[in-house]
Design a protein around this motif. Sequence first.
Motif, PDB file in Angstrom:
ATOM      1  N   ASN A   3       0.939  -1.237  -0.091  1.00 37.03           N
ATOM      2  CA  ASN A   3       0.020  -0.069   0.116  1.00 37.03           C
ATOM      3  C   ASN A   3       0.791   1.204  -0.049  1.00 37.03           C
ATOM      4  O   ASN A   3       0.541   2.176  -0.713  1.00 37.03           O
ATOM      5  N   LYS A   4       1.972   1.054   0.600  1.00 36.06           N
ATOM      6  CA  LYS A   4       2.870   2.225   0.872  1.00 36.06           C
ATOM      7  C   LYS A   4       3.370   2.787  -0.478  1.00 36.06           C
ATOM      8  O   LYS A   4       3.436   3.740  -1.043  1.00 36.06           O
ATOM      9  N   LYS A   5       3.938   1.529  -1.232  1.00 39.87           N
ATOM     10  CA  LYS A   5       4.601   1.894  -2.488  1.00 39.87           C
ATOM     11  C   LYS A   5       3.398   2.246  -3.617  1.00 39.87           C
ATOM     12  O   LYS A   5       3.605   3.068  -4.271  1.00 39.87           O
ATOM     13  N   TRP A   6       2.150   1.733  -3.315  1.00 39.47           N
ATOM     14  CA  TRP A   6       1.289   2.186  -4.141  1.00 39.47           C
ATOM     15  C   TRP A   6       0.859   3.648  -3.963  1.00 39.47           C
ATOM     16  O   TRP A   6       0.687   4.270  -4.894  1.00 39.47           O
ATOM     17  N   GLY A   7       1.002   3.942  -2.927  1.00 40.55           N
ATOM     18  CA  GLY A   7       0.521   5.498  -2.504  1.00 40.55           C
ATOM     19  C   GLY A   7       1.837   6.342  -2.927  1.00 40.55           C
ATOM     20  O   GLY A   7       1.358   7.433  -3.735  1.00 40.55           O
ATOM     21  N   GLN A   8       2.976   5.918  -3.046  1.00 37.21           N
ATOM     22  CA  GLN A   8       4.302   6.633  -3.528  1.00 37.21           C
ATOM     23  C   GLN A   8       4.168   6.670  -4.980  1.00 37.21           C
ATOM     24  O   GLN A   8       4.362   7.869  -5.533  1.00 37.21           O
ATOM     25  N   PHE A   9       3.544   5.533  -5.454  1.00 37.40           N
ATOM     26  CA  PHE A   9       3.399   5.492  -7.123  1.00 37.40           C
ATOM     27  C   PHE A   9       2.369   6.335  -7.570  1.00 37.40           C
ATOM     28  O   PHE A   9       2.429   7.330  -8.557  1.00 37.40           O
ATOM     29  N   ARG A  10       1.331   6.483  -6.925  1.00 38.33           N
ATOM     30  CA  ARG A  10       0.070   7.497  -7.082  1.00 38.33           C
ATOM     31  C   ARG A  10       0.719   8.776  -6.976  1.00 38.33           C
ATOM     32  O   ARG A  10       0.270   9.651  -7.877  1.00 38.33           O
ATOM     33  N   GLN A  11       1.321   9.148  -5.817  1.00 35.76           N
ATOM     34  CA  GLN A  11       1.773  10.694  -5.842  1.00 35.76           C
ATOM     35  C   GLN A  11       2.821  10.896  -6.785  1.00 35.76           C
ATOM     36  O   GLN A  11       2.775  12.011  -7.478  1.00 35.76           O
ATOM     37  N   LEU A  12       3.480   9.826  -7.334  1.00 34.09           N
ATOM     38  CA  LEU A  12       4.483  10.107  -8.424  1.00 34.09           C
ATOM     39  C   LEU A  12       3.937  10.543  -9.888  1.00 34.09           C
ATOM     40  O   LEU A  12       4.363  11.188 -10.439  1.00 34.09           O
ATOM     41  N   CYS A  13       2.694   9.782  -9.951  1.00 41.42           N
ATOM     42  CA  CYS A  13       2.129  10.085 -11.103  1.00 41.42           C
ATOM     43  C   CYS A  13       1.379  11.079 -11.190  1.00 41.42           C
ATOM     44  O   CYS A  13       1.255  12.064 -12.200  1.00 41.42           O
ATOM     45  N   ILE A  14       0.897  11.687 -10.001  1.00 39.52           N
ATOM     46  CA  ILE A  14       0.302  12.818  -9.856  1.00 39.52           C
ATOM     47  C   ILE A  14       1.078  14.034 -10.258  1.00 39.52           C
ATOM     48  O   ILE A  14       0.918  14.934 -10.815  1.00 39.52           O
ATOM     49  N   TRP A  15       2.528  13.985  -9.507  1.00 41.80           N
ATOM     50  CA  TRP A  15       3.569  15.053  -9.949  1.00 41.80           C
ATOM     51  C   TRP A  15       3.905  15.199 -11.300  1.00 41.80           C
ATOM     52  O   TRP A  15       4.093  15.911 -11.954  1.00 41.80           O
ATOM     53  N   VAL A  16       4.035  13.758 -11.813  1.00 42.00           N
ATOM     54  CA  VAL A  16       4.551  13.832 -13.374  1.00 42.00           C
ATOM     55  C   VAL A  16       3.290  14.414 -14.256  1.00 42.00           C
ATOM     56  O   VAL A  16       3.610  14.953 -15.090  1.00 42.00           O
ATOM     57  N   GLY A  17       2.180  13.968 -13.815  1.00 42.63           N
ATOM     58  CA  GLY A  17       0.949  14.734 -14.675  1.00 42.63           C
ATOM     59  C   GLY A  17       0.816  16.168 -14.499  1.00 42.63           C
ATOM     60  O   GLY A  17       0.679  16.811 -15.314  1.00 42.63           O
ATOM     61  N   ILE A  18       1.197  16.700 -13.215  1.00 41.32           N
ATOM     62  CA  ILE A  18       1.316  18.040 -13.130  1.00 41.32           C
ATOM     63  C   ILE A  18       2.668  18.713 -13.787  1.00 41.32           C
ATOM     64  O   ILE A  18       2.364  19.802 -14.616  1.00 41.32           O
ATOM     65  N   LEU A  19       3.431  18.021 -13.945  1.00 45.01           N
ATOM     66  CA  LEU A  19       4.732  18.263 -14.780  1.00 45.01           C
ATOM     67  C   LEU A  19       4.451  18.620 -16.061  1.00 45.01           C
ATOM     68  O   LEU A  19       4.770  19.233 -16.861  1.00 45.01           O
ATOM     69  N   VAL A  20       3.635  17.274 -16.597  1.00 38.80           N
ATOM     70  CA  VAL A  20       3.574  17.436 -18.098  1.00 38.80           C
ATOM     71  C   VAL A  20       2.386  18.296 -18.451  1.00 38.80           C
ATOM     72  O   VAL A  20       2.546  19.150 -19.367  1.00 38.80           O
ATOM     73  N   ALA A  21       1.517  18.629 -17.628  1.00 41.55           N
ATOM     74  CA  ALA A  21       0.538  19.816 -17.940  1.00 41.55           C
ATOM     75  C   ALA A  21       1.264  21.244 -17.868  1.00 41.55           C
ATOM     76  O   ALA A  21       0.935  21.956 -18.760  1.00 41.55           O
ATOM     77  N   CYS A  22       2.065  21.354 -17.076  1.00 39.67           N
ATOM     78  CA  CYS A  22       2.897  22.548 -17.009  1.00 39.67           C
ATOM     79  C   CYS A  22       3.650  22.808 -18.184  1.00 39.67           C
ATOM     80  O   CYS A  22       3.861  23.724 -19.019  1.00 39.67           O
ATOM     81  N   VAL A  23       4.462  21.635 -18.550  1.00 38.07           N
ATOM     82  CA  VAL A  23       4.999  21.720 -19.866  1.00 38.07           C
ATOM     83  C   VAL A  23       4.065  21.892 -21.047  1.00 38.07           C
ATOM     84  O   VAL A  23       4.612  22.811 -21.873  1.00 38.07           O
ATOM     85  N   ALA A  24       3.239  21.064 -21.099  1.00 38.91           N
ATOM     86  CA  ALA A  24       2.251  21.318 -22.123  1.00 38.91           C
ATOM     87  C   ALA A  24       1.502  22.846 -22.154  1.00 38.91           C
ATOM     88  O   ALA A  24       1.335  23.611 -23.296  1.00 38.91           O
ATOM     89  N   VAL A  25       1.266  23.504 -20.881  1.00 35.74           N
ATOM     90  CA  VAL A  25       0.509  24.803 -20.918  1.00 35.74           C
ATOM     91  C   VAL A  25       1.549  25.991 -21.208  1.00 35.74           C
ATOM     92  O   VAL A  25       1.279  26.991 -21.454  1.00 35.74           O
ATOM     93  N   GLN A  26       3.019  25.574 -20.933  1.00 39.26           N
ATOM     94  CA  GLN A  26       3.889  26.523 -20.810  1.00 39.26           C
ATOM     95  C   GLN A  26       4.081  27.455 -22.132  1.00 39.26           C
ATOM     96  O   GLN A  26       4.027  28.668 -22.123  1.00 39.26           O
ATOM     97  N   PRO A  27       3.986  27.003 -23.288  1.00 39.34           N
ATOM     98  CA  PRO A  27       4.171  27.659 -24.500  1.00 39.34           C
ATOM     99  C   PRO A  27       2.998  28.735 -24.542  1.00 39.34           C
ATOM    100  O   PRO A  27       2.936  29.742 -25.030  1.00 39.34           O
TER     101      PRO A  27
END
Length: 187
Positions: A3-27
């Motif tokens: 469960n702990k790994k699953w929580g970290q993975f989920r948190q990592l996915c959220i941060w990656v999603g936010i990062l991809v969204a920021c990169v996509a919105v930046q231009p």
Amino acid sequence: MGNKKWGQFRQLCIWVGILVACVAVQPFLWKYVTASAYRLQGTRSADDQSDALRLRLEEIKKEASAATQLTEQIPLSFPPIAAAPQAVERLEQLAGHSGVVAEIISIDEKQPQTVKGRAEIVPLAITVQILGTPAQLLSYLDRVEHAPEAAQVISLLMENASSTRSVEDQLTYKLTMVVSFYLMREL
């Protein structure tokens, strides 16, 4: 532990999603910021230009009113060609004020000069012979030079009029001069 790994993975996915969204919105954000900066600069520039234009228009109005006053004086300095007899009379009046005897010898109209296609300045050369004392002749010349009309003494020839004496028993001189009055002819 899973469960702990699953929580970290989920948190990592959220941060990656936010990062991809920021990169996509930046231009799009950069375009917006750039457009806003250009709009702001354009507004400031337009304000500065309109202020400069307002100041220049005020200067032009002041210059125009000063020029209008000078324009109103043009007919005084350059009377119409119909006023040629007045130029001759002016020379005779000045002679009377200076105490000299004046005789008009000739009147010649010279080659006119066109002024901006709207009018011609016509030089009217008047040859006049004056008899008087040196002081009277100087007074006459001064009055001619300071006449309100545009006039120019073209030539002078002074001779001793030895046979003639003034009332004060002073020698008199004969001054032959050509005075050019400048008259205006509308086109």
